[in-house]
Design a protein around this motif. Structure first.
Motif, PDB file in Angstrom:
ATOM      1  N   ALA A 116      49.607  42.328  47.303  1.00  0.00           N
ATOM      2  CA  ALA A 116      49.890  41.817  45.958  1.00  0.00           C
ATOM      3  C   ALA A 116      51.090  42.517  45.344  1.00  0.00           C
ATOM      4  CB  ALA A 116      48.668  41.999  45.054  1.00  0.00           C
ATOM      5  N   VAL A 119      48.674  41.849  39.752  1.00  0.00           N
ATOM      6  CA  VAL A 119      47.238  41.574  39.739  1.00  0.00           C
ATOM      7  C   VAL A 119      46.790  41.410  38.288  1.00  0.00           C
ATOM      8  CG1 VAL A 119      44.935  42.304  40.456  1.00  0.00           C
ATOM      9  CG2 VAL A 119      46.942  42.975  41.830  1.00  0.00           C
ATOM     10  N   TYR A 200      47.684  38.020  42.294  1.00  0.00           N
ATOM     11  CA  TYR A 200      46.242  37.979  42.526  1.00  0.00           C
ATOM     12  C   TYR A 200      45.512  38.057  41.191  1.00  0.00           C
ATOM     13  CZ  TYR A 200      46.239  38.371  47.633  1.00  0.00           C
ATOM     14  OH  TYR A 200      46.370  38.121  48.975  1.00  0.00           O
TER      15      TYR A 200
END
Length: 237
Positions: A116, A119, A200
């Motif tokens: 990622a 996030v 994410y």
């Protein structure tokens, strides 16, 4: 060792700011060191004294204390904090204890796995504790997320969340303008346009406050968020 910069924008949080800073000091962070960046946005309720006392009591901490001479807004405080960050990662932590600092580890997990670049912590997925408060706030947040997703082509469930974790060079590369709560739709729009960015989302808890307990966001900020979604996705690309 990787380092995370935790940016704490503060405005008139005399009752909660020390508790937040103590928890940020004490939480284990999966082998990641921490830099705490406190930005006092011209608080007038004694918050400055509380922060200064905490820093004096904890001289060993990697902590930066920035102050504004006049109140400029949460977004402006975040701009100051982002510019001061030296960590590999950066996350925003409000000073009101609505978000649990221990759950920073949940957001770090996909980042540390190397999958990622950004996030988001969602208050609307997973089985985490979620205080029951304002129906129309919840509907409004979901509507704003839906509208944002239409333009960004993301499938986020909580665009307005405070908990957003970034690779620091990525967030520092953006030219951010919004000085109040428009930061959330602006940064989402600009992040979504970075080529090959990996975003994410993970479930987090939410310990919301009432207005009597100090909540600051209001309906005017909701209309500003709609304006910012349109502005940064259509008019100011």
């Amino acid at each position: 060792m990787k380092k995370i910069s935790i940016v704490v924008p503060v405005y008139n949080e005399v009752n909660t700011v020390r508790g937040v800073l103590e928890r940020l000091r004490d939480i284990p962070l999966n082998g990641v060191s921490r830099q705490i960046i406190v930005v006092n946005d011209a608080s007038s309720d004694g918050t400055d004294g509380v922060i200064s006392k905490f820093l004096a009591d904890n001289p060993e901490l990697d902590c930066v204390y920035e102050t504004h001479d006049k109140n400029k807004g949460k977004g402006a405080a975040l701009h100051t904090g982002i510019a001061s960050a030296t960590g590999d990662f950066l996350i925003v932590q409000d000073a009101d204890l609505e978000y649990d600092p221990e759950e920073i580890n949940i957001l770090l997990k996909p980042m540390l796995k190397g999958v990622a670049d950004v996030v988001y912590g969602s208050r609307f997925v997973g089985g985490n504790p979620h205080r029951m408060l304002f129906f129309w706030h919840s509907r409004g947040n979901k509507m704003l997320t839906f509208l944002s997703n239409m333009f960004t082509n993301l499938n986020l469930t909580d665009m307005e969340t405070c908990y957003k974790l970034f690779r620091t060079p990525l967030i520092q590369s953006l030219k951010l303008k919004e000085r109040r709560f428009g930061f959330e739709p602006e940064v989402t729009a600009k992040i979504s346009r970075i080529p090959n960015v990996r975003i994410y989302e993970v479930g987090i808890s939410y310990y919301g406050r009432t207005y009597a307990e100090g909540k600051k966001i209001n309906w005017k900020d909701g209309f500003r968020a709609i304006y910012c979604i349109l502005k940064y996705n259509l008019w100011s690309k």
